[in-house]
Scaffold this motif. Sequence first.
Motif, short mmCIF file in Angstrom:
data_model
loop_
_atom_site.label_atom_id
_atom_site.label_comp_id
_atom_site.label_asym_id
_atom_site.label_seq_id
_atom_site.Cartn_x
_atom_site.Cartn_y
_atom_site.Cartn_z
N GLU A 348 0.83 -1.29 -0.06
CA GLU A 348 -0.01 -0.08 0.04
C GLU A 348 0.79 1.07 -0.08
N GLN A 349 2.00 1.27 0.75
CA GLN A 349 2.80 2.35 0.79
C GLN A 349 3.40 2.53 -0.56
N ILE A 350 3.89 1.50 -1.15
CA ILE A 350 4.57 1.65 -2.58
C ILE A 350 3.57 2.29 -3.18
N ALA A 351 2.15 1.96 -3.43
CA ALA A 351 1.17 2.21 -4.39
C ALA A 351 0.96 3.79 -4.21
N ASN A 352 0.86 4.23 -2.79
CA ASN A 352 0.63 5.65 -2.69
C ASN A 352 1.93 6.44 -3.06
N LEU A 353 3.07 5.93 -2.97
CA LEU A 353 4.28 6.73 -3.32
C LEU A 353 4.39 6.96 -4.87
N ILE A 354 3.87 5.87 -5.75
CA ILE A 354 4.16 5.74 -7.12
C ILE A 354 2.77 6.55 -7.87
N GLY A 355 1.60 6.42 -6.78
CA GLY A 355 0.24 7.05 -7.60
C GLY A 355 -0.43 6.15 -8.29
N ILE A 356 -0.34 4.92 -8.08
CA ILE A 356 -1.08 4.06 -8.84
C ILE A 356 -1.79 2.93 -7.75
N ASP A 357 -2.86 2.26 -8.21
CA ASP A 357 -3.81 1.64 -7.30
C ASP A 357 -2.99 0.25 -7.12
N ARG A 358 -3.43 -0.07 -5.72
CA ARG A 358 -2.53 -1.26 -5.09
C ARG A 358 -2.49 -2.38 -6.05
N HIS A 359 -3.78 -2.71 -6.66
CA HIS A 359 -3.75 -4.11 -7.43
C HIS A 359 -2.68 -4.22 -8.40
N THR A 360 -2.87 -2.98 -9.31
CA THR A 360 -1.83 -2.82 -10.45
C THR A 360 -0.22 -3.17 -9.80
N VAL A 361 -0.01 -2.40 -8.84
CA VAL A 361 1.31 -2.26 -8.20
C VAL A 361 1.75 -4.01 -7.85
N GLU A 362 0.65 -4.52 -7.00
CA GLU A 362 0.99 -5.75 -6.71
C GLU A 362 1.16 -6.62 -7.69
N LYS A 363 0.42 -6.62 -8.92
CA LYS A 363 0.31 -7.58 -10.06
C LYS A 363 1.69 -7.37 -10.73
N LYS A 364 2.33 -6.03 -10.75
CA LYS A 364 3.50 -5.72 -11.52
C LYS A 364 4.77 -6.10 -10.56
N LEU A 365 4.69 -6.30 -9.30
CA LEU A 365 5.74 -6.55 -8.47
C LEU A 365 5.87 -8.08 -8.43
N ALA A 366 4.90 -8.80 -9.01
CA ALA A 366 4.69 -10.33 -9.00
C ALA A 366 5.47 -10.84 -10.05
N GLN A 367 5.10 -9.81 -11.26
CA GLN A 367 5.54 -10.14 -12.63
C GLN A 367 7.09 -9.92 -12.40
N MET A 368 7.73 -8.61 -12.06
CA MET A 368 9.03 -8.38 -11.66
C MET A 368 9.92 -9.57 -11.05
N ILE A 369 9.31 -10.14 -9.98
CA ILE A 369 9.92 -11.13 -9.10
C ILE A 369 10.23 -12.30 -10.10
N LEU A 370 9.03 -12.59 -10.85
CA LEU A 370 9.02 -13.81 -11.76
C LEU A 370 10.05 -13.71 -12.85
N ASP A 371 10.31 -12.14 -13.44
CA ASP A 371 11.32 -12.05 -14.60
C ASP A 371 12.51 -11.84 -13.95
N LYS A 372 12.76 -11.86 -12.61
CA LYS A 372 13.90 -11.82 -11.91
C LYS A 372 14.62 -10.38 -11.87
N LYS A 373 13.71 -9.42 -11.99
CA LYS A 373 14.28 -8.10 -12.11
C LYS A 373 14.87 -7.51 -10.66
N PHE A 374 14.15 -8.11 -9.63
CA PHE A 374 14.70 -8.07 -8.14
C PHE A 374 14.50 -9.31 -7.43
N ILE A 375 15.25 -9.71 -6.08
CA ILE A 375 14.91 -10.90 -5.71
C ILE A 375 13.93 -10.29 -4.50
#
Length: 422
Positions: A348-375
């Motif tokens: 929720e904090q990340i979503a507030n900082l970036i100005g995007i709804d939580r669902h979108t942020v959560e979905k993107k973070l999951a994709q980035m973890i799978l793509d090994k953009k970060f651990i």
Amino acid sequence: MSGGTIMEHMTSLPHQNDQNTIRYLTQFVKTPSSDGDEADIKKKEESIMELGSMLAANKQTQELRKMIENTRPFLISLGKAKAAKLVRELVDLCLMIEDQDGEIKVELCKECIQWATEQNRIFLRQTLQARLVRLYNDLERFPQALALADELVRELKKVDDKDVLVEVELEESKAFYNLGNIGRARASLTGARTTANSIYVSPRMQAALDLQAGILHAADKKDFKTAFSYFYEAFESYNSVDDKKNALLALKYMLLCKVMLDVPDEAVALLSGKIAQKYSGSEIEAMRAIAAASKKRSLTEFNSAFGSYREELQMDPVIRKHFHSLAERMLEKDLCRLIEPYSYVQIEQIANLIGIDRHTVEKKLAQMILDKKFIGSLHQGEGMLIVYDVELPDSTYDTSLETIHALGEVVDVLYQRASALR
């Protein structure tokens, strides 16, 4: 009238302005020429071009169209080559007029094509049809451009008119690209480049081929490194013929490639180079703003740049096609920037900082973890993101494997020597 052009005579008269000059030249052009008088014919040719240039400069498209119609009786008296050259130049003047009704230009081209057909001037007709294909592309009437280009390419291949064929196949490639058919666009461009390799093409045409090649490499294979090299060749060619409008476009796409390659510093360095310093304007400022946002990894600044430079970015068909991937990349960069200081942070904090709804942020973070953009991992029950430190690779295992491999080779050599002694 003897000596000098009609324009020189007119400018020597007192109290002359553009409209008076246009009226004078129009009257002169309508006057019948003396039969067999070469000097009079030459003066009339010059006057027609001077009048056409003035009407184009004053953006008087309808008047230019009427003038071309009025000169047709005179054109019949000229040789086919001279008449064709004069008509082509007059049509080009009309097509170069900006901010005018495109339908008038289309009708003018069609009228001239009809006249050339009636006069059995095949080469002129084909050249004018090539101009009409380009005009359709400029007006974004791509299906009409393809229909005419397909028919014209078949005809030009039969008569082996390679100069016009290169131009038509290039325009056909542009139309396919804008309709989303990248495969056919590439095939048409390959045909144009193959034909161009067998003849001399002007630097301007070579630059247009390189520009289209860069656009297709960026669109098809996402090969921005190769695309950059094509855009650079196009930029240098346009710069050499002082075509600032197209040189600026090539430079803009060069900057886009640097941003897409994630080297925004090189984009800034490119703008400070000697060859690029003479180019400025909103197009360059728009790409400078995108490069700055990419460097700062700021999605907010990226969206602000796209909003501020709508005409330069959103209306550009090439940049528009890359907008989604560029926006996704900027979102990933901004998320990486925001989570860098944390090892345990609320989604929720990340979503507030970036100005995007939580669902979108959560979905993107999951994709980035799978793509090994970060651990990291997502703790959905608590709505937390856990970020792990990047483990440095341990070279001990690699060194051990290399040692074992080297020892194996030594043993093999010793075995071979022992076998030889027996």
